[in-house]
Design a protein around this motif. Sequence first.
Motif, PDB file in Angstrom:
ATOM      1  N   LEU A   1      -3.936   1.172   8.653  1.00 32.68           N
ATOM      2  CA  LEU A   1      -4.391   1.173   6.908  1.00 32.68           C
ATOM      3  C   LEU A   1      -4.783   2.800   7.222  1.00 32.68           C
ATOM      4  O   LEU A   1      -4.550   3.296   6.196  1.00 32.68           O
ATOM      5  CB  LEU A   1      -5.718   0.228   6.350  1.00 32.68           C
ATOM      6  N   VAL A   2      -5.928   3.477   8.225  1.00 28.30           N
ATOM      7  CA  VAL A   2      -5.799   4.969   8.017  1.00 28.30           C
ATOM      8  C   VAL A   2      -4.785   5.594   7.706  1.00 28.30           C
ATOM      9  O   VAL A   2      -4.621   6.891   7.249  1.00 28.30           O
ATOM     10  CB  VAL A   2      -7.599   4.297   9.018  1.00 28.30           C
ATOM     11  N   ALA A   3      -4.042   5.458   9.189  1.00 26.75           N
ATOM     12  CA  ALA A   3      -3.115   5.960   9.613  1.00 26.75           C
ATOM     13  C   ALA A   3      -1.986   6.138   7.903  1.00 26.75           C
ATOM     14  O   ALA A   3      -0.927   7.063   8.034  1.00 26.75           O
ATOM     15  CB  ALA A   3      -2.355   5.575  10.083  1.00 26.75           C
ATOM     16  N   LEU A   4      -1.446   4.854   7.303  1.00 28.75           N
ATOM     17  CA  LEU A   4      -1.097   4.592   6.411  1.00 28.75           C
ATOM     18  C   LEU A   4      -1.556   5.972   4.904  1.00 28.75           C
ATOM     19  O   LEU A   4      -0.921   7.114   4.670  1.00 28.75           O
ATOM     20  CB  LEU A   4      -1.022   3.428   5.478  1.00 28.75           C
ATOM     21  N   GLY A   5      -2.937   5.670   4.810  1.00 31.76           N
ATOM     22  CA  GLY A   5      -3.874   6.995   3.433  1.00 31.76           C
ATOM     23  C   GLY A   5      -3.238   8.239   4.512  1.00 31.76           C
ATOM     24  O   GLY A   5      -3.237   9.070   3.624  1.00 31.76           O
ATOM     25  N   ARG A   6      -3.361   9.069   5.884  1.00 27.97           N
ATOM     26  CA  ARG A   6      -3.046   9.751   6.218  1.00 27.97           C
ATOM     27  C   ARG A   6      -1.593  10.211   5.803  1.00 27.97           C
ATOM     28  O   ARG A   6      -1.513  11.033   5.605  1.00 27.97           O
ATOM     29  CB  ARG A   6      -3.302  10.186   7.787  1.00 27.97           C
ATOM     30  N   ALA A   7      -0.928   9.382   6.096  1.00 25.54           N
ATOM     31  CA  ALA A   7       0.747   9.818   5.979  1.00 25.54           C
ATOM     32  C   ALA A   7       0.744  10.045   4.782  1.00 25.54           C
ATOM     33  O   ALA A   7       2.102  10.564   4.243  1.00 25.54           O
ATOM     34  CB  ALA A   7       1.317   8.456   6.484  1.00 25.54           C
ATOM     35  N   HIS A   8       0.100   9.517   3.123  1.00 26.72           N
ATOM     36  CA  HIS A   8       0.384   9.429   2.390  1.00 26.72           C
ATOM     37  C   HIS A   8      -0.929  10.936   1.220  1.00 26.72           C
ATOM     38  O   HIS A   8      -0.507  11.231   0.451  1.00 26.72           O
ATOM     39  CB  HIS A   8       0.099   8.847   1.165  1.00 26.72           C
ATOM     40  N   GLY A   9      -1.299  11.472   1.927  1.00 29.63           N
ATOM     41  CA  GLY A   9      -1.919  12.544   1.844  1.00 29.63           C
ATOM     42  C   GLY A   9      -3.399  12.033   1.060  1.00 29.63           C
ATOM     43  O   GLY A   9      -4.012  12.859   0.606  1.00 29.63           O
ATOM     44  N   ALA A  10      -3.385  10.678   1.074  1.00 31.73           N
ATOM     45  CA  ALA A  10      -4.568  10.114   0.774  1.00 31.73           C
ATOM     46  C   ALA A  10      -6.219  10.806   0.883  1.00 31.73           C
ATOM     47  O   ALA A  10      -5.955  10.531   2.708  1.00 31.73           O
ATOM     48  CB  ALA A  10      -4.828   8.947  -0.242  1.00 31.73           C
TER      49      ALA A  10
ATOM     50  N   ILE B   1       0.867  -1.366  -0.008  1.00 30.26           N
ATOM     51  CA  ILE B   1      -0.443  -0.339  -0.094  1.00 30.26           C
ATOM     52  C   ILE B   1       0.859   1.192   0.094  1.00 30.26           C
ATOM     53  O   ILE B   1       0.526   2.346  -0.415  1.00 30.26           O
ATOM     54  CB  ILE B   1      -1.157  -0.062   1.445  1.00 30.26           C
ATOM     55  N   ALA B   2       1.510   1.190   0.312  1.00 31.78           N
ATOM     56  CA  ALA B   2       2.647   2.161   0.772  1.00 31.78           C
ATOM     57  C   ALA B   2       3.716   2.935  -0.635  1.00 31.78           C
ATOM     58  O   ALA B   2       3.779   4.093  -0.704  1.00 31.78           O
ATOM     59  CB  ALA B   2       4.027   2.388   2.089  1.00 31.78           C
ATOM     60  N   ALA B   3       4.305   0.962  -0.768  1.00 28.08           N
ATOM     61  CA  ALA B   3       4.706   1.654  -2.377  1.00 28.08           C
ATOM     62  C   ALA B   3       3.475   1.876  -3.545  1.00 28.08           C
ATOM     63  O   ALA B   3       4.140   3.441  -3.862  1.00 28.08           O
ATOM     64  CB  ALA B   3       4.921   0.395  -2.683  1.00 28.08           C
ATOM     65  N   ALA B   4       2.790   1.985  -3.634  1.00 31.58           N
ATOM     66  CA  ALA B   4       1.844   2.383  -4.859  1.00 31.58           C
ATOM     67  C   ALA B   4       1.819   4.088  -4.006  1.00 31.58           C
ATOM     68  O   ALA B   4       1.526   4.767  -4.654  1.00 31.58           O
ATOM     69  CB  ALA B   4       0.371   1.281  -5.002  1.00 31.58           C
ATOM     70  N   LEU B   5       0.637   3.987  -2.825  1.00 34.37           N
ATOM     71  CA  LEU B   5       0.425   5.273  -2.247  1.00 34.37           C
ATOM     72  C   LEU B   5       1.577   6.585  -2.766  1.00 34.37           C
ATOM     73  O   LEU B   5       1.720   7.465  -3.240  1.00 34.37           O
ATOM     74  CB  LEU B   5      -0.208   5.285  -0.911  1.00 34.37           C
ATOM     75  N   GLY B   6       2.703   6.323  -2.414  1.00 33.48           N
ATOM     76  CA  GLY B   6       4.186   6.649  -2.587  1.00 33.48           C
ATOM     77  C   GLY B   6       4.414   7.253  -3.830  1.00 33.48           C
ATOM     78  O   GLY B   6       5.177   7.784  -4.931  1.00 33.48           O
ATOM     79  N   GLU B   7       3.590   5.766  -4.660  1.00 32.39           N
ATOM     80  CA  GLU B   7       4.156   6.102  -6.674  1.00 32.39           C
ATOM     81  C   GLU B   7       2.875   7.214  -7.053  1.00 32.39           C
ATOM     82  O   GLU B   7       2.455   7.311  -8.161  1.00 32.39           O
ATOM     83  CB  GLU B   7       3.746   5.201  -6.836  1.00 32.39           C
ATOM     84  N   GLY B   8       1.494   7.657  -6.227  1.00 32.46           N
ATOM     85  CA  GLY B   8       0.822   8.816  -6.793  1.00 32.46           C
ATOM     86  C   GLY B   8      -0.229   7.337  -7.059  1.00 32.46           C
ATOM     87  O   GLY B   8      -0.778   7.849  -7.654  1.00 32.46           O
ATOM     88  N   ARG B   9       0.058   6.205  -6.964  1.00 30.82           N
ATOM     89  CA  ARG B   9      -1.491   5.263  -7.501  1.00 30.82           C
ATOM     90  C   ARG B   9      -2.462   5.185  -6.121  1.00 30.82           C
ATOM     91  O   ARG B   9      -1.935   5.336  -4.841  1.00 30.82           O
ATOM     92  CB  ARG B   9      -0.797   4.138  -7.726  1.00 30.82           C
ATOM     93  N   SER B  10      -3.479   5.465  -6.826  1.00 29.24           N
ATOM     94  CA  SER B  10      -4.830   4.921  -5.720  1.00 29.24           C
ATOM     95  C   SER B  10      -5.077   3.436  -5.411  1.00 29.24           C
ATOM     96  O   SER B  10      -3.869   3.036  -6.569  1.00 29.24           O
ATOM     97  CB  SER B  10      -6.098   5.689  -6.357  1.00 29.24           C
ATOM     98  N   VAL B  11      -5.117   3.017  -4.179  1.00 29.22           N
ATOM     99  CA  VAL B  11      -5.188   1.223  -3.855  1.00 29.22           C
ATOM    100  C   VAL B  11      -6.825   1.316  -3.061  1.00 29.22           C
ATOM    101  O   VAL B  11      -6.823   1.967  -2.510  1.00 29.22           O
ATOM    102  CB  VAL B  11      -4.518   1.979  -2.305  1.00 29.22           C
ATOM    103  N   VAL B  12      -6.828  -0.311  -3.538  1.00 28.79           N
ATOM    104  CA  VAL B  12      -8.511  -0.562  -2.492  1.00 28.79           C
ATOM    105  C   VAL B  12      -7.809  -2.100  -1.684  1.00 28.79           C
ATOM    106  O   VAL B  12      -7.227  -2.630  -2.491  1.00 28.79           O
ATOM    107  CB  VAL B  12      -9.821  -1.536  -3.827  1.00 28.79           C
ATOM    108  N   VAL B  13      -7.832  -1.561  -0.336  1.00 28.64           N
ATOM    109  CA  VAL B  13      -7.368  -2.955   0.087  1.00 28.64           C
ATOM    110  C   VAL B  13      -8.837  -3.802   0.725  1.00 28.64           C
ATOM    111  O   VAL B  13      -9.757  -3.573   1.283  1.00 28.64           O
ATOM    112  CB  VAL B  13      -7.285  -2.740   2.054  1.00 28.64           C
ATOM    113  N   ASP B  14      -8.767  -4.962   0.137  1.00 27.60           N
ATOM    114  CA  ASP B  14      -9.939  -5.838  -0.098  1.00 27.60           C
ATOM    115  C   ASP B  14      -9.837  -7.341   0.624  1.00 27.60           C
ATOM    116  O   ASP B  14      -9.342  -7.954   0.484  1.00 27.60           O
ATOM    117  CB  ASP B  14      -9.685  -6.267  -1.033  1.00 27.60           C
ATOM    118  N   ASN B  15      -9.733  -6.638   1.863  1.00 31.22           N
ATOM    119  CA  ASN B  15      -9.625  -8.050   3.450  1.00 31.22           C
ATOM    120  C   ASN B  15     -11.059  -7.780   4.255  1.00 31.22           C
ATOM    121  O   ASN B  15     -12.111  -6.574   3.666  1.00 31.22           O
ATOM    122  CB  ASN B  15      -8.839  -8.105   4.042  1.00 31.22           C
TER     123      ASN B  15
END
Length: 160
Positions: free
Chosen positions: A84-93, A59-73
């Motif tokens: 996951l919420v924290a990771l999204g926030r850290a990348h400005g998503a 997730i971090a790699a994709a967001l770091g590349e500017g790519r949106s992510v769907v986490v399917d679990n």
Amino acid sequence: MVTEESARPELTLVVLMGLQGAGKTSFTRARWPGGHVHVSKDHFPRRAKHKDARQERLIAAALGEGRSVVVDNTHPTALVRAPLVALGRAHGALVVGYCFVARVDECLARNRGRQGRLRVPDVAIFATARRFEAPSLAEGFDELHAVRLVAGEGFEVTAW
């Protein structure tokens, strides 16, 4: 007036939540056919170690590349969703949650139609149902939606 800046898609982290067999993967294929990076522990080897850490790295790699992510679990609890919420926030998503509303018997029936690795033991669905906590905006989501599978019609999405 639409400028180039405003026409760019926003970086988004989509977190799906719900029981196995509720339709999360089918919804992902229908809603984001190739437009978002699809991260699911179902794609990891069955005996893989450190699945959470691996998922977070992807997730971090994709967001770091500017790519949106769907986490399917299943993401059954606020504690599981928090990193996951924290990771999204850290990348400005933009962090968007979709909670799948489905009865256990519906999920069991869908699961019984699956073959091989896609089918989970019934006990897994019951265990997830017992643990499941409804999501809340207080967890840090920017948006929350409810998703219901409508037989023969696809999915119904409403505000949570």
